[in-house]
Structures are given as structure tokens and as C-alpha cells.
Design a protein around this motif. Structure first.
Motif, PDB file in Angstrom:
ATOM      1  N   TYR A  19       0.987  -1.011   0.076  1.00 17.33           N
ATOM      2  CA  TYR A  19       0.123   0.155   0.084  1.00 17.33           C
ATOM      3  C   TYR A  19       0.783   1.134   0.053  1.00 17.33           C
ATOM      4  O   TYR A  19       1.645   1.317   1.016  1.00 17.33           O
ATOM      5  N   VAL A  20       0.750   2.113  -1.097  1.00 13.38           N
ATOM      6  CA  VAL A  20       1.796   3.152  -1.228  1.00 13.38           C
ATOM      7  C   VAL A  20       0.867   4.534  -1.231  1.00 13.38           C
ATOM      8  O   VAL A  20      -0.442   4.516  -1.771  1.00 13.38           O
ATOM      9  N   GLU A  21       1.262   5.654  -0.816  1.00 12.40           N
ATOM     10  CA  GLU A  21       0.537   7.128  -1.105  1.00 12.40           C
ATOM     11  C   GLU A  21       1.291   7.954  -1.985  1.00 12.40           C
ATOM     12  O   GLU A  21       1.104   8.945  -1.937  1.00 12.40           O
ATOM     13  N   VAL A  22       2.130   7.211  -2.784  1.00 10.93           N
ATOM     14  CA  VAL A  22       2.687   7.982  -3.935  1.00 10.93           C
ATOM     15  C   VAL A  22       1.774   7.437  -5.329  1.00 10.93           C
ATOM     16  O   VAL A  22       1.908   6.275  -5.296  1.00 10.93           O
ATOM     17  N   PRO A  23       1.958   8.055  -6.300  1.00  9.14           N
ATOM     18  CA  PRO A  23       1.586   7.737  -7.606  1.00  9.14           C
ATOM     19  C   PRO A  23       2.440   6.693  -8.062  1.00  9.14           C
ATOM     20  O   PRO A  23       3.669   6.837  -7.939  1.00  9.14           O
ATOM     21  N   PHE A  24       2.029   5.695  -9.010  1.00  3.44           N
ATOM     22  CA  PHE A  24       2.827   4.602  -9.690  1.00  3.44           C
ATOM     23  C   PHE A  24       2.114   4.477 -11.112  1.00  3.44           C
ATOM     24  O   PHE A  24       0.935   4.818 -11.257  1.00  3.44           O
ATOM     25  N   CYS A  26       0.764   1.641 -13.739  1.00  6.78           N
ATOM     26  CA  CYS A  26       0.760   0.246 -13.600  1.00  6.78           C
ATOM     27  C   CYS A  26       1.251  -0.390 -15.218  1.00  6.78           C
ATOM     28  O   CYS A  26       1.401   0.090 -15.965  1.00  6.78           O
ATOM     29  N   ASP A  27       2.157  -1.463 -14.942  1.00  4.01           N
ATOM     30  CA  ASP A  27       2.672  -1.953 -16.024  1.00  4.01           C
ATOM     31  C   ASP A  27       1.664  -2.903 -16.935  1.00  4.01           C
ATOM     32  O   ASP A  27       2.048  -3.297 -17.827  1.00  4.01           O
ATOM     33  N   GLY A  28       0.482  -3.033 -16.315  1.00  4.22           N
ATOM     34  CA  GLY A  28      -0.469  -3.932 -16.961  1.00  4.22           C
ATOM     35  C   GLY A  28      -1.378  -3.171 -18.188  1.00  4.22           C
ATOM     36  O   GLY A  28      -1.249  -3.308 -19.156  1.00  4.22           O
ATOM     37  N   CYS A  29      -2.171  -1.997 -17.484  1.00  2.00           N
ATOM     38  CA  CYS A  29      -2.748  -1.324 -18.296  1.00  2.00           C
ATOM     39  C   CYS A  29      -2.143   0.051 -18.728  1.00  2.00           C
ATOM     40  O   CYS A  29      -2.813   0.781 -19.264  1.00  2.00           O
ATOM     41  N   LYS A  30      -1.115   0.277 -18.115  1.00  2.00           N
ATOM     42  CA  LYS A  30      -0.380   1.482 -18.432  1.00  2.00           C
ATOM     43  C   LYS A  30      -0.915   2.750 -17.919  1.00  2.00           C
ATOM     44  O   LYS A  30      -0.569   4.026 -18.460  1.00  2.00           O
ATOM     45  N   GLU A  31      -1.830   2.655 -16.963  1.00  2.00           N
ATOM     46  CA  GLU A  31      -2.262   3.785 -16.432  1.00  2.00           C
ATOM     47  C   GLU A  31      -1.842   4.316 -14.998  1.00  2.00           C
ATOM     48  O   GLU A  31      -1.272   3.083 -14.446  1.00  2.00           O
ATOM     49  N   VAL A  32      -1.971   5.390 -14.369  1.00  2.00           N
ATOM     50  CA  VAL A  32      -1.488   5.667 -13.153  1.00  2.00           C
ATOM     51  C   VAL A  32      -2.246   5.074 -11.984  1.00  2.00           C
ATOM     52  O   VAL A  32      -3.552   4.800 -12.395  1.00  2.00           O
ATOM     53  N   GLY A  33      -1.744   4.952 -10.763  1.00  2.00           N
ATOM     54  CA  GLY A  33      -2.392   4.358  -9.826  1.00  2.00           C
ATOM     55  C   GLY A  33      -1.974   4.871  -8.559  1.00  2.00           C
ATOM     56  O   GLY A  33      -0.939   5.654  -8.371  1.00  2.00           O
ATOM     57  N   ILE A  34      -2.626   4.330  -7.341  1.00  2.00           N
ATOM     58  CA  ILE A  34      -2.164   5.004  -6.026  1.00  2.00           C
ATOM     59  C   ILE A  34      -2.717   4.002  -4.994  1.00  2.00           C
ATOM     60  O   ILE A  34      -3.834   3.733  -5.145  1.00  2.00           O
ATOM     61  N   GLY A  35      -2.183   3.744  -3.812  1.00  2.96           N
ATOM     62  CA  GLY A  35      -2.842   2.999  -3.007  1.00  2.96           C
ATOM     63  C   GLY A  35      -2.128   1.482  -2.838  1.00  2.96           C
ATOM     64  O   GLY A  35      -1.070   1.250  -2.920  1.00  2.96           O
ATOM     65  N   SER A  36      -3.173   0.787  -3.102  1.00  8.75           N
ATOM     66  CA  SER A  36      -3.077  -0.607  -3.362  1.00  8.75           C
ATOM     67  C   SER A  36      -2.448  -1.064  -4.588  1.00  8.75           C
ATOM     68  O   SER A  36      -2.856  -0.471  -5.706  1.00  8.75           O
ATOM     69  N   ARG A  37      -1.311  -1.911  -4.494  1.00  6.99           N
ATOM     70  CA  ARG A  37      -0.490  -2.421  -5.812  1.00  6.99           C
ATOM     71  C   ARG A  37       0.149  -3.639  -5.444  1.00  6.99           C
ATOM     72  O   ARG A  37       0.118  -4.242  -4.418  1.00  6.99           O
ATOM     73  N   PHE A  38       0.365  -4.490  -6.540  1.00  2.16           N
ATOM     74  CA  PHE A  38       1.318  -5.536  -6.419  1.00  2.16           C
ATOM     75  C   PHE A  38       2.718  -5.185  -7.117  1.00  2.16           C
ATOM     76  O   PHE A  38       2.516  -4.789  -8.257  1.00  2.16           O
ATOM     77  N   LYS A  39       3.697  -5.397  -6.459  1.00  7.86           N
ATOM     78  CA  LYS A  39       5.054  -5.076  -6.896  1.00  7.86           C
ATOM     79  C   LYS A  39       5.913  -5.918  -6.742  1.00  7.86           C
ATOM     80  O   LYS A  39       6.305  -6.876  -5.849  1.00  7.86           O
ATOM     81  N   CYS A  40       6.992  -5.927  -7.524  1.00  7.76           N
ATOM     82  CA  CYS A  40       7.986  -7.024  -7.914  1.00  7.76           C
ATOM     83  C   CYS A  40       9.237  -6.260  -7.045  1.00  7.76           C
ATOM     84  O   CYS A  40       9.654  -5.200  -7.275  1.00  7.76           O
ATOM     85  N   ASP A  44      11.609  -3.282 -11.430  1.00  8.19           N
ATOM     86  CA  ASP A  44      10.443  -2.174 -11.211  1.00  8.19           C
ATOM     87  C   ASP A  44       9.260  -2.690 -12.214  1.00  8.19           C
ATOM     88  O   ASP A  44       9.280  -2.055 -13.333  1.00  8.19           O
ATOM     89  N   TYR A  45       8.259  -3.164 -11.489  1.00 11.16           N
ATOM     90  CA  TYR A  45       7.219  -3.658 -11.786  1.00 11.16           C
ATOM     91  C   TYR A  45       5.994  -3.503 -10.953  1.00 11.16           C
ATOM     92  O   TYR A  45       6.171  -4.086  -9.863  1.00 11.16           O
ATOM     93  N   ASP A  46       5.026  -2.902 -11.424  1.00 11.24           N
ATOM     94  CA  ASP A  46       3.670  -2.653 -10.611  1.00 11.24           C
ATOM     95  C   ASP A  46       2.428  -3.025 -11.330  1.00 11.24           C
ATOM     96  O   ASP A  46       2.275  -2.749 -12.605  1.00 11.24           O
ATOM     97  N   LEU A  47       1.605  -3.590 -10.608  1.00 10.50           N
ATOM     98  CA  LEU A  47       0.340  -3.646 -11.192  1.00 10.50           C
ATOM     99  C   LEU A  47      -0.843  -3.225 -10.233  1.00 10.50           C
ATOM    100  O   LEU A  47      -0.830  -3.211  -9.044  1.00 10.50           O
ATOM    101  N   HIS A  48      -1.885  -2.493 -10.702  1.00  8.23           N
ATOM    102  CA  HIS A  48      -3.133  -2.274  -9.969  1.00  8.23           C
ATOM    103  C   HIS A  48      -3.652  -3.389  -9.497  1.00  8.23           C
ATOM    104  O   HIS A  48      -3.369  -4.554 -10.028  1.00  8.23           O
ATOM    105  N   LYS A  49      -4.393  -3.447  -8.183  1.00  4.39           N
ATOM    106  CA  LYS A  49      -4.951  -4.528  -7.813  1.00  4.39           C
ATOM    107  C   LYS A  49      -6.047  -5.266  -8.733  1.00  4.39           C
ATOM    108  O   LYS A  49      -6.017  -6.258  -8.987  1.00  4.39           O
TER     109      LYS A  49
END
Length: 248
Positions: A19-24, A26-40, A44-49
Motif C-alpha cells: 500500500y503506497v501513498e505516492v503515484p505509480f 501500472c505495467d499492466g494497463c499502463k495507467e496511473v495508480g495510487i494506494g493498493s498495488r502488487f509490486k516486484c 520495477d514492475y507494478d500492477l493495480h490490484k
């Protein structure tokens, strides 16, 4: 529901829920996210929930498109540019696609809550509303969140444009133009800025107390809509985002 580590078809390493409070991005949909994510933890690989845990059903239906059958895809079909029917932004990665009608939905857009309970203000998601949007001043266009009092309308597309333009100003020195901004993995940092919505200061003939209350409710509406669009419609994230909205 608690999450731990998962293996995902799109990545060779395990992804850990955090759970993060900074934007990231998403390497899946290529859109911005914040909060819950799955990270490697390896790269440097992130996915929205919603991208990491897509709906298990083979076919997904949405109440706005009752005749459509949406299927989760790792990439948009065909070679022509496609856009999300909810937020009107380009589809560049994971998507829910209906082959019969050609509609597309980003995973986070497909999972937008139909009701956001902001305490003093309840917001409802509509495919279209008759009232004008507080930001662009136009009617119709993309999906819209509307308050139960019917005073506040915000297009989902306008919220995304606000976010992209604002973050572009911070990290690239201005010149952002909504959906035309390229979201790079490297520019996300610890600073974010989200602008006030146009129309927050309305009806100056009211008493100062009522004007202040009107601004507070408009700001609260924006916070919760932003939270939902970024894939984590929680009060915690809404509070964090609220701290970045200028008061005035």
C-alpha cells in the motif's frame, strides 16, 4: 481481504501486495495508480490490484452495457488505436473488451464503484447525466460521478485529465495536455499535486459559511472520485489526496 504474494502471467517474478501513498504507473494497463498495488521486489514492475487480480469469470457483464460480454485481455485487439468507453483515454495494455460491440474498459474503469459514500456526500456513477461537468462545463461525454444533491458532476475523463496535466506540470515543467501526456515510470516521486475543480466556489450570494461548506463538499467529492479512478476508492487514500488539494 488480505493479500500476500502472487505469480502473474505477465511477469516472471513474484509480486507482493503493498500500500503506497505516492503515484505509480501500472505495467499492466499502463495507467496511473495510487494506494493498493502488487509490486516486484526484484525489478520495477507494478500492477493495480484490478490488473493483478482480474475477475475470474470468463465473461464479465457491466450494468451500463447489458448486452455486452467483456473478456479480460493482456493487450487490445487489432492494430487500430482503441479508447476506454469510461474515461475516453487510450487503451495501451490490459483491457476488458467486448468483441460483439467493440467496447473497451480499462480494468480500473470496469471496476469503478457505482456508489461512493463520502459521509456528508454520496456520489453515484452514471453513463451520462444531463447536468454540466464542473471542470469542462459540457454535458454528456464520458461516465460521470454525480452527487445525490445533483450539484456536483465530474466526468471520469476530466478527472484523469486533471491528474495527468497536474503531474506533468510538476515533473516536466508544464505543457501537459490530458490524455496526450506520456506516463513514464521514472517520473513518479514523493510529490503530487491535484488541482481544485472549477466551480468549487459557486454562488457567492450565499453566506460565507454556506460558501465554505459548498467548497468543502466539492473538494470532498473530487477526493473520492480521484480515489476510485486511481483504483483504490478508500477513505484513507481520499484523505491523503485531500491534503494535496489547494484550499482557497
Amino acid at each position: 481481504m488480505k493479500y500476500g504474494e502472487i505469480m502473474h502471467f505477465s511477469h516472471p517474478h513474484k509480486l507482493r501486495f503493498e500500500y503506497v501513498e505516492v503515484p505509480f504507473k501500472c505495467d499492466g494497463c499502463k495507467e496511473v495508480g495510487i494506494g493498493s498495488r502488487f509490486k516486484c521486489s526484484v525489478c520495477d514492475y507494478d500492477l493495480h490490484k484490478h490488473c493483478a487480480l482480474p475477475t475470474a469469470a470468463t465473461v464479465v457483464r457491466h450494468p451500463f452495457y447489458r448486452k455486452c460480454e467483456f473478456q479480460f485481455m493482456a493487450r487490445p485487439p487489432g492494430d487500430l488505436p482503441r479508447f476506454c468507453n469510461a474515461c475516453e483515454k487510450d487503451v495501451n495494455g490490459f483491457v476488458y473488451h467486448c468483441s460483439s460491440c467493440g467496447f473497451d474498459l480499462h480494468p480500473c474503469c470496469a471496476n469503478l464503484p457505482h456508489v461512493l459514500d463520502a459521509g456528508d456526500l454520496r456520489l453515484y456513477l452514471y453513463r451520462k447525466v444531463g447536468g454540466s461537468c464542473h471542470r469542462c462545463g459540457r454535458k454528456g461525454r464520458s461516465w460521470t460521478y454525480r452527487s445525490s444533491c445533483k450539484k456536483y458532476n465530474l466526468h471520469v475523463s476530466c478527472v484523469m485529465e486533471m491528474l495527468l496535466d497536474s503531474w506533468h506540470d510538476i515533473y516536466f515543467g508544464g505543457g501537459g495536455h490530458g490524455s496526450n501526456v506520456t506516463m513514464n515510470k521514472g517520473f513518479m516521486g514523493n510529490n503530487t499535486k491535484i488541482p481544485c475543480i472549477r466551480g468549487a466556489k459557486i454562488n457567492h450570494h450565499r453566506s460565507k459559511g454556506k460558501v465554505k461548506r459548498c467548497c468543502e463538499l466539492a473538494g470532498l467529492a473530487l477526493q473520492f472520485i480521484i480515489s476510485a479512478v486511481l483504483g483504490d476508492p478508500t477513505a484513507i487514500i481520499a484523505g491523503v489526496i485531500g491534503s494535496f488539494i489547494p484550499r482557497g
